[in-house]
Design a protein around this motif. Structure first.
Motif, PDB file in Angstrom:
ATOM      1  N   CYS A   1       0.956  -1.209  -0.031  1.00 29.64           N
ATOM      2  CA  CYS A   1      -0.192   0.005  -0.133  1.00 29.64           C
ATOM      3  C   CYS A   1       0.883   1.168   0.002  1.00 29.64           C
ATOM      4  O   CYS A   1       0.479   2.233  -0.791  1.00 29.64           O
ATOM      5  CB  CYS A   1      -0.901   0.130   1.098  1.00 29.64           C
ATOM      6  N   ASN A   2       1.876   1.133   0.812  1.00 26.79           N
ATOM      7  CA  ASN A   2       2.730   2.487   0.963  1.00 26.79           C
ATOM      8  C   ASN A   2       3.379   2.672  -0.311  1.00 26.79           C
ATOM      9  O   ASN A   2       3.557   3.798  -0.710  1.00 26.79           O
ATOM     10  CB  ASN A   2       3.797   2.396   2.198  1.00 26.79           C
ATOM     11  N   ASP A   3       4.093   1.497  -1.076  1.00 25.45           N
ATOM     12  CA  ASP A   3       4.484   1.684  -2.437  1.00 25.45           C
ATOM     13  C   ASP A   3       3.656   2.472  -3.329  1.00 25.45           C
ATOM     14  O   ASP A   3       4.010   3.334  -3.969  1.00 25.45           O
ATOM     15  CB  ASP A   3       5.241   0.313  -2.902  1.00 25.45           C
ATOM     16  N   PHE A   4       2.420   1.961  -3.260  1.00 27.66           N
ATOM     17  CA  PHE A   4       1.420   2.507  -4.098  1.00 27.66           C
ATOM     18  C   PHE A   4       1.118   4.058  -4.161  1.00 27.66           C
ATOM     19  O   PHE A   4       1.320   4.785  -4.837  1.00 27.66           O
ATOM     20  CB  PHE A   4       0.148   1.703  -4.113  1.00 27.66           C
ATOM     21  N   PHE A   5       1.087   4.342  -2.596  1.00 25.30           N
ATOM     22  CA  PHE A   5       0.731   5.727  -2.356  1.00 25.30           C
ATOM     23  C   PHE A   5       1.814   6.721  -2.479  1.00 25.30           C
ATOM     24  O   PHE A   5       1.759   7.615  -3.129  1.00 25.30           O
ATOM     25  CB  PHE A   5       0.242   5.963  -0.889  1.00 25.30           C
ATOM     26  N   GLN A   6       3.015   6.180  -2.183  1.00 25.04           N
ATOM     27  CA  GLN A   6       4.503   7.036  -2.321  1.00 25.04           C
ATOM     28  C   GLN A   6       4.553   7.049  -3.736  1.00 25.04           C
ATOM     29  O   GLN A   6       5.008   8.287  -4.453  1.00 25.04           O
ATOM     30  CB  GLN A   6       5.425   6.152  -1.943  1.00 25.04           C
ATOM     31  N   GLU A   7       4.169   6.249  -4.595  1.00 25.36           N
ATOM     32  CA  GLU A   7       4.497   6.446  -6.207  1.00 25.36           C
ATOM     33  C   GLU A   7       3.404   7.258  -6.833  1.00 25.36           C
ATOM     34  O   GLU A   7       3.767   8.352  -7.556  1.00 25.36           O
ATOM     35  CB  GLU A   7       3.978   5.013  -6.930  1.00 25.36           C
ATOM     36  N   GLN A   8       2.180   7.600  -6.089  1.00 23.97           N
ATOM     37  CA  GLN A   8       1.107   8.298  -6.581  1.00 23.97           C
ATOM     38  C   GLN A   8       1.604   9.528  -6.395  1.00 23.97           C
ATOM     39  O   GLN A   8       1.285  10.732  -7.129  1.00 23.97           O
ATOM     40  CB  GLN A   8      -0.216   7.918  -5.994  1.00 23.97           C
ATOM     41  N   HIS A   9       2.210   9.940  -5.007  1.00 26.41           N
ATOM     42  CA  HIS A   9       2.438  10.995  -4.525  1.00 26.41           C
ATOM     43  C   HIS A   9       3.535  11.568  -5.292  1.00 26.41           C
ATOM     44  O   HIS A   9       3.561  12.841  -5.606  1.00 26.41           O
ATOM     45  CB  HIS A   9       2.838  10.990  -2.986  1.00 26.41           C
ATOM     46  N   LYS A  10       4.331  10.755  -5.598  1.00 29.67           N
ATOM     47  CA  LYS A  10       5.568  11.518  -6.404  1.00 29.67           C
ATOM     48  C   LYS A  10       5.146  11.677  -7.861  1.00 29.67           C
ATOM     49  O   LYS A  10       5.747  12.809  -8.483  1.00 29.67           O
ATOM     50  CB  LYS A  10       6.736  10.367  -6.447  1.00 29.67           C
TER      51      LYS A  10
ATOM     52  N   LYS B   1       2.239  13.082  -8.519  1.00 26.45           N
ATOM     53  CA  LYS B   1       1.495  14.357  -8.335  1.00 26.45           C
ATOM     54  C   LYS B   1       2.493  15.606  -8.409  1.00 26.45           C
ATOM     55  O   LYS B   1       2.267  16.520  -8.748  1.00 26.45           O
ATOM     56  CB  LYS B   1       0.606  14.044  -7.410  1.00 26.45           C
ATOM     57  N   ALA B   2       3.285  15.230  -7.551  1.00 14.44           N
ATOM     58  CA  ALA B   2       4.626  16.240  -6.907  1.00 14.44           C
ATOM     59  C   ALA B   2       5.395  16.933  -8.256  1.00 14.44           C
ATOM     60  O   ALA B   2       5.880  17.827  -8.385  1.00 14.44           O
ATOM     61  CB  ALA B   2       5.530  15.663  -6.195  1.00 14.44           C
ATOM     62  N   LYS B   3       5.352  16.068  -9.235  1.00 10.83           N
ATOM     63  CA  LYS B   3       6.153  16.165 -10.624  1.00 10.83           C
ATOM     64  C   LYS B   3       5.443  17.514 -11.498  1.00 10.83           C
ATOM     65  O   LYS B   3       4.134  17.676 -11.236  1.00 10.83           O
ATOM     66  CB  LYS B   3       6.314  15.062 -11.473  1.00 10.83           C
TER      67      LYS B   3
END
Lengths: 99, 99
Positions: free
Chosen positions: B86-95, B97-99
């Motif tokens: 779950c964390n990998d998924f959310f971190q990926e989404q967050h990164k 979005k940050a781009k």
């Protein structure tokens, strides 16, 4: 509504980012952030330990890629080990009582 | 009052015993109890998986001592793996979005 297990998993992720976001790499806990997390979230555990080098030792033990920071995967190893230790303790107490 | 992390650790232990206590060894999950736990606690995860053999596969993968039941330590390995995913998924989404 999330289940009890989903809420617990969500809380583990939230707790990590509450502290990892304070300084430097926001996806990792440095030594100061780890100390803050342990102080605030595991106060009783920390108070029961007399070792002044405890935070350093935990960091060294868990930091498997040796970058002097803990990523989420390394943090989960700590939480798992503590939870298993708690469970062992309670199960032992329960078995004693049942006798 | 327990901290957010202590509550989460406590919840992991409670969820396990809510299901392991149903039949047989009350300190272990048999296949039926594991299925109940996954159905009730991880409904969305289970619904997203199309594999009818999923519960059998999870049991086989986690049952490190091959007694056809999951003890708490084996259960924590499942929860850790799912939380990290779950964390990998959310971190990926967050990164992204940050781009």
């Amino acid at each position: 509504m999330p289940s009890q297990l989903e809420s617990a998993m969500d809380a583990l992720i939230c707790v990590f980012y509450n502290y990892s976001g304070n300084e430097g790499d926001k996806y990792k806990l440095n030594k100061g952030e780890l100390k803050q997390l342990l102080n605030s979230e595991l106060t009783d555990f920390l108070m029961s330990q007399k070792d002044p080098m405890l935070v350093e030792k935990i960091m060294n033990d868990l930091d498997s890629n040796k970058d002097n920071e803990l990523d989420f995967n390394e943090f989960v190893v700590l939480v798992s080990a503590l939870t298993v230790a708690c469970n062992d303790f309670f199960q032992e107490q329960h078995k004693k009582k049942a006798k």
